[in-house]
Design a protein around this motif. Sequence first.
Motif, PDB file in Angstrom:
ATOM      1  N   LYS A   9       2.361 -14.285 -13.144  1.00 50.83           N
ATOM      2  CA  LYS A   9       2.459 -15.803 -12.528  1.00 50.83           C
ATOM      3  C   LYS A   9       1.211 -16.402 -12.918  1.00 50.83           C
ATOM      4  O   LYS A   9       0.941 -17.736 -12.854  1.00 50.83           O
ATOM      5  CB  LYS A   9       2.771 -15.809 -11.179  1.00 50.83           C
ATOM      6  N   LYS A  10       0.022 -15.852 -12.887  1.00 52.70           N
ATOM      7  CA  LYS A  10      -1.485 -16.358 -13.139  1.00 52.70           C
ATOM      8  C   LYS A  10      -1.709 -16.317 -14.587  1.00 52.70           C
ATOM      9  O   LYS A  10      -2.924 -16.092 -14.926  1.00 52.70           O
ATOM     10  CB  LYS A  10      -2.346 -15.532 -12.184  1.00 52.70           C
ATOM     11  N   ARG A  11      -0.758 -16.345 -15.414  1.00 55.02           N
ATOM     12  CA  ARG A  11      -0.973 -16.310 -16.786  1.00 55.02           C
ATOM     13  C   ARG A  11      -1.717 -15.244 -17.474  1.00 55.02           C
ATOM     14  O   ARG A  11      -2.127 -15.106 -18.658  1.00 55.02           O
ATOM     15  CB  ARG A  11      -1.691 -18.017 -17.355  1.00 55.02           C
ATOM     16  N   ARG A  12      -1.617 -13.972 -17.032  1.00 55.83           N
ATOM     17  CA  ARG A  12      -1.931 -12.652 -17.513  1.00 55.83           C
ATOM     18  C   ARG A  12      -0.917 -12.138 -17.901  1.00 55.83           C
ATOM     19  O   ARG A  12       0.351 -11.998 -17.434  1.00 55.83           O
ATOM     20  CB  ARG A  12      -2.750 -12.086 -16.539  1.00 55.83           C
ATOM     21  N   SER A  45      26.295   2.867  -0.975  1.00 57.04           N
ATOM     22  CA  SER A  45      25.600   1.503  -1.362  1.00 57.04           C
ATOM     23  C   SER A  45      24.378   1.146  -0.392  1.00 57.04           C
ATOM     24  O   SER A  45      23.390   0.688  -1.240  1.00 57.04           O
ATOM     25  CB  SER A  45      26.685   0.516  -1.127  1.00 57.04           C
ATOM     26  N   GLU A  46      24.705   1.502   0.537  1.00 67.24           N
ATOM     27  CA  GLU A  46      23.498   1.349   1.434  1.00 67.24           C
ATOM     28  C   GLU A  46      22.398   2.194   1.037  1.00 67.24           C
ATOM     29  O   GLU A  46      21.109   1.799   1.111  1.00 67.24           O
ATOM     30  CB  GLU A  46      23.672   1.735   2.977  1.00 67.24           C
ATOM     31  N   GLN A  47      22.652   3.391   0.943  1.00 65.19           N
ATOM     32  CA  GLN A  47      21.349   4.379   0.316  1.00 65.19           C
ATOM     33  C   GLN A  47      20.770   3.789  -1.007  1.00 65.19           C
ATOM     34  O   GLN A  47      19.485   3.616  -1.069  1.00 65.19           O
ATOM     35  CB  GLN A  47      21.816   5.635   0.174  1.00 65.19           C
ATOM     36  N   TYR A  48      21.616   3.458  -1.980  1.00 63.63           N
ATOM     37  CA  TYR A  48      20.947   2.922  -3.138  1.00 63.63           C
ATOM     38  C   TYR A  48      20.436   1.625  -3.011  1.00 63.63           C
ATOM     39  O   TYR A  48      19.163   1.219  -3.357  1.00 63.63           O
ATOM     40  CB  TYR A  48      22.073   2.652  -4.068  1.00 63.63           C
ATOM     41  N   ARG A  49      20.627   0.960  -2.077  1.00 60.21           N
ATOM     42  CA  ARG A  49      19.923  -0.425  -1.700  1.00 60.21           C
ATOM     43  C   ARG A  49      18.507  -0.272  -1.011  1.00 60.21           C
ATOM     44  O   ARG A  49      17.631  -0.813  -1.453  1.00 60.21           O
ATOM     45  CB  ARG A  49      20.936  -1.390  -0.980  1.00 60.21           C
ATOM     46  N   PHE A  50      18.618   0.890  -0.074  1.00 56.45           N
ATOM     47  CA  PHE A  50      17.539   1.233   0.330  1.00 56.45           C
ATOM     48  C   PHE A  50      16.427   1.691  -0.664  1.00 56.45           C
ATOM     49  O   PHE A  50      15.252   1.251  -0.558  1.00 56.45           O
ATOM     50  CB  PHE A  50      17.624   2.269   1.415  1.00 56.45           C
ATOM     51  N   ILE A  51      16.808   2.484  -1.565  1.00 56.54           N
ATOM     52  CA  ILE A  51      15.950   3.023  -2.668  1.00 56.54           C
ATOM     53  C   ILE A  51      15.287   1.931  -3.369  1.00 56.54           C
ATOM     54  O   ILE A  51      14.299   1.728  -3.764  1.00 56.54           O
ATOM     55  CB  ILE A  51      16.821   3.976  -3.435  1.00 56.54           C
ATOM     56  N   THR A  52      16.412   1.001  -3.755  1.00 56.92           N
ATOM     57  CA  THR A  52      16.059   0.055  -4.747  1.00 56.92           C
ATOM     58  C   THR A  52      14.850  -1.057  -4.047  1.00 56.92           C
ATOM     59  O   THR A  52      13.988  -1.781  -4.585  1.00 56.92           O
ATOM     60  CB  THR A  52      17.398  -0.994  -5.184  1.00 56.92           C
ATOM     61  N   GLU A  53      15.321  -1.588  -2.857  1.00 49.97           N
ATOM     62  CA  GLU A  53      14.354  -2.441  -1.976  1.00 49.97           C
ATOM     63  C   GLU A  53      13.153  -1.861  -1.673  1.00 49.97           C
ATOM     64  O   GLU A  53      11.941  -2.558  -1.534  1.00 49.97           O
ATOM     65  CB  GLU A  53      15.107  -2.773  -0.880  1.00 49.97           C
ATOM     66  N   ASN A  54      13.021  -0.474  -1.695  1.00 51.07           N
ATOM     67  CA  ASN A  54      11.623   0.139  -1.447  1.00 51.07           C
ATOM     68  C   ASN A  54      10.917   0.760  -2.463  1.00 51.07           C
ATOM     69  O   ASN A  54       9.813   1.316  -2.484  1.00 51.07           O
ATOM     70  CB  ASN A  54      11.977   0.915  -0.342  1.00 51.07           C
ATOM     71  N   SER A  55      11.571   0.583  -3.606  1.00 49.61           N
ATOM     72  CA  SER A  55      10.940   1.347  -4.931  1.00 49.61           C
ATOM     73  C   SER A  55       9.789   0.310  -5.155  1.00 49.61           C
ATOM     74  O   SER A  55       9.666  -0.771  -5.212  1.00 49.61           O
ATOM     75  CB  SER A  55      11.883   1.238  -5.912  1.00 49.61           C
ATOM     76  N   THR A  56       8.620   1.131  -5.706  1.00 46.86           N
ATOM     77  CA  THR A  56       7.355   0.422  -6.282  1.00 46.86           C
ATOM     78  C   THR A  56       7.673  -0.014  -7.793  1.00 46.86           C
ATOM     79  O   THR A  56       6.878  -0.722  -8.308  1.00 46.86           O
ATOM     80  CB  THR A  56       6.302   1.499  -6.232  1.00 46.86           C
ATOM     81  N   ASP A  57       8.684   0.646  -8.340  1.00 42.50           N
ATOM     82  CA  ASP A  57       8.929  -0.041  -9.650  1.00 42.50           C
ATOM     83  C   ASP A  57       9.833  -1.303  -9.543  1.00 42.50           C
ATOM     84  O   ASP A  57      10.701  -1.266  -8.828  1.00 42.50           O
ATOM     85  CB  ASP A  57       9.825   0.931 -10.575  1.00 42.50           C
ATOM     86  N   MET A  58       9.669  -2.036 -10.485  1.00 41.12           N
ATOM     87  CA  MET A  58      10.613  -3.501 -10.566  1.00 41.12           C
ATOM     88  C   MET A  58      11.776  -3.093 -11.087  1.00 41.12           C
ATOM     89  O   MET A  58      11.843  -2.611 -12.278  1.00 41.12           O
ATOM     90  CB  MET A  58       9.584  -4.603 -10.993  1.00 41.12           C
ATOM     91  N   ALA A  96       9.736  -5.512  -5.659  1.00 40.40           N
ATOM     92  CA  ALA A  96       8.636  -5.019  -6.315  1.00 40.40           C
ATOM     93  C   ALA A  96       8.057  -6.112  -7.272  1.00 40.40           C
ATOM     94  O   ALA A  96       7.010  -5.821  -7.765  1.00 40.40           O
ATOM     95  CB  ALA A  96       8.599  -3.588  -7.146  1.00 40.40           C
ATOM     96  N   CYS A  97       8.985  -6.919  -7.847  1.00 43.86           N
ATOM     97  CA  CYS A  97       8.527  -8.048  -8.811  1.00 43.86           C
ATOM     98  C   CYS A  97       7.252  -8.791  -8.271  1.00 43.86           C
ATOM     99  O   CYS A  97       6.531  -9.249  -9.034  1.00 43.86           O
ATOM    100  CB  CYS A  97       9.695  -9.208  -9.088  1.00 43.86           C
ATOM    101  N   TYR A  98       7.153  -8.807  -7.001  1.00 45.00           N
ATOM    102  CA  TYR A  98       5.993  -9.773  -6.241  1.00 45.00           C
ATOM    103  C   TYR A  98       4.749  -9.074  -6.789  1.00 45.00           C
ATOM    104  O   TYR A  98       3.616  -9.775  -6.930  1.00 45.00           O
ATOM    105  CB  TYR A  98       6.354 -10.092  -4.804  1.00 45.00           C
ATOM    106  N   TYR A  99       4.610  -7.683  -6.663  1.00 41.34           N
ATOM    107  CA  TYR A  99       3.615  -6.926  -6.652  1.00 41.34           C
ATOM    108  C   TYR A  99       3.112  -6.637  -8.016  1.00 41.34           C
ATOM    109  O   TYR A  99       2.076  -6.686  -8.510  1.00 41.34           O
ATOM    110  CB  TYR A  99       3.766  -5.447  -5.819  1.00 41.34           C
ATOM    111  N   MET A 100       4.204  -6.900  -8.834  1.00 40.58           N
ATOM    112  CA  MET A 100       3.912  -6.636 -10.178  1.00 40.58           C
ATOM    113  C   MET A 100       3.692  -7.922 -11.012  1.00 40.58           C
ATOM    114  O   MET A 100       2.569  -7.992 -12.134  1.00 40.58           O
ATOM    115  CB  MET A 100       5.385  -5.749 -11.065  1.00 40.58           C
ATOM    116  N   LEU A 101       4.461  -8.967 -10.916  1.00 44.60           N
ATOM    117  CA  LEU A 101       4.252 -10.249 -11.622  1.00 44.60           C
ATOM    118  C   LEU A 101       3.767 -11.180 -10.642  1.00 44.60           C
ATOM    119  O   LEU A 101       3.358 -12.144 -11.302  1.00 44.60           O
ATOM    120  CB  LEU A 101       5.486 -10.685 -12.142  1.00 44.60           C
TER     121      LEU A 101
END
Length: 577
Positions: A561-564, A480-493, A509-514
Amino acid sequence: MTVLGEPIHGLYKQLIDALPDGMLLHQHGRILYINEKGCKLLRAKYKTDVIGRPVSDFFPDGALINGTKTGFHEQTLITSDGTPIAVEAASMKVTSQETTVIHILFRPHQDIYHELVNHSPDAIIAHCDEKIVLINDAAQQLYGITSKQEVIGKSIYSFLHPDDHDSVRHCLEQMCHHNRPLLNVKQRHIVNGKTVEVELSCAPFTLHGKTAFQLIVRDITERPQLEQTLQLYAKVIEHTSQGVMITDRYHRILFVNRAFTTITGYEANEAIGQTPKILRSHKHDEHFYANMHLLLEQTGEWQGEIWNRRKDGSVYPQLLHINAVKNETNEVTSYVAIFSNITEQKMVESALRESEHRYRKLVHLSPDAVIVTRHGTILFANPAAAKMFHMLHRKQLIGKQLTEFIHPDDRKAFQKHLDPLSYHPLHNFMEARIIYPAGTTTIIEAIAVPIMYQGLPSTLAILRDVTERKKMEQTLRQNSEQYRFITENSTDMIINVSLTGKILYVSPACYYMLGYTQEELLERSIFDFVHPEDRHSIANMSFQTSDPVNVLTICFRVRKKKRRVRLARDDRSQFAQ
């Protein structure tokens, strides 16, 4: 002392003393001599207590005293203690040298009536001309009379309450007129200065040519209370839920209560006069009944279970208790049987046995160790317990302390956990370690519940080996810790949504994508961010599949978020939310 001028001595005295009957000699009404038998009949201790006294103190009949009763006749003898007794007596004049001496010969009267009167348990008083002429021992005791002689000749009304004198006189007159007895009349008598309720029966008879009356008196002061008690007992017997049957000594039924009819179906008039054999089911042989009667004869009671038959022919189990009732001479006069229908009890017992058998089987086959302890000592263990503690047989655990198998570091807490006083329904789980002789350990999960075992407070402990589960949990935590680390650090949302489209999780990654933070997206609907033209295709996608690893790929546009609008590809794994 001389009689007819000659002293009483020698052969004459020996002859008088040797007589089988009593004899006294008197002159001018004074007793000159009495023999040994006469002294006993008068109940005098010494002859000197009688010699010199008037003959009339002992014999009221003047004709007897005068010597004119030459044949034996029934006479009343007043003893030294004042007791009137019936005797047969005869008298004879002996004259010599102008001196007359009366000889009276007397002996006990053989009439059984006098014995019956004197030994009657009821008080009996005889009176003539309203004067008392006889009382028996029971009357003497009832009225507290010291000596019978003190009341002989007294008025019968001295025993009666003053308010009852006139009514008694009227009753006596009516009896004389109609010559018939008066039965069971309640009156008030004076006993030791106190007024008591008595029941009186009176009958006239002839005494020395005169009308006399015999009174039979019973103290009924306590009768009302006894009658109330008997009525209470009768009501209890009649309304009890247990059947009651009373038989005579020959086992003929004398009485049955309502519950007898309810249980057996026989009405009282159908059962009375019969014997208990009408209830036999023939499930027991004659040997059974022979043992019952033998025990009744030896101990006076029998108790046990018996199968009996109702009037309709149906057979039922019965709990029966029989007691023999004996009189004062220890002879059986009757039998009392009390019984109850135990059909329901038998059904419950059968169900309990079946239930116990099922539970025993479940405990025996349980993969968890089941142990019963008292003060820490093992009283019961199932096969799984023997396997858990590396024993060949579960009986090897009996008598041992359960804590001796627990790791030293866990024993104190485990012992407290077993204490019934420490039981709490919300905190009855604990983990501990079993240590084996080789030093290896096993992790167990223990549940302890207080129970009653063999009639005493005990503890039921259920132990489960959770060693493998603990290893799996550790592995899951690491993964679980490994999967969480991968998820939290993935560039894909990465987004986790429910079947209704609600966002349950979104990766950073949602912040960087959206341009949205995780907090802005959580609990929102994913359709709020999908382009309107693409919402229908997403809504038509099935979020349920029997294959949890099935992956669907779809391209759709999302709103930043910026309507794009940004083109996104959804690689969606089908899992149920």
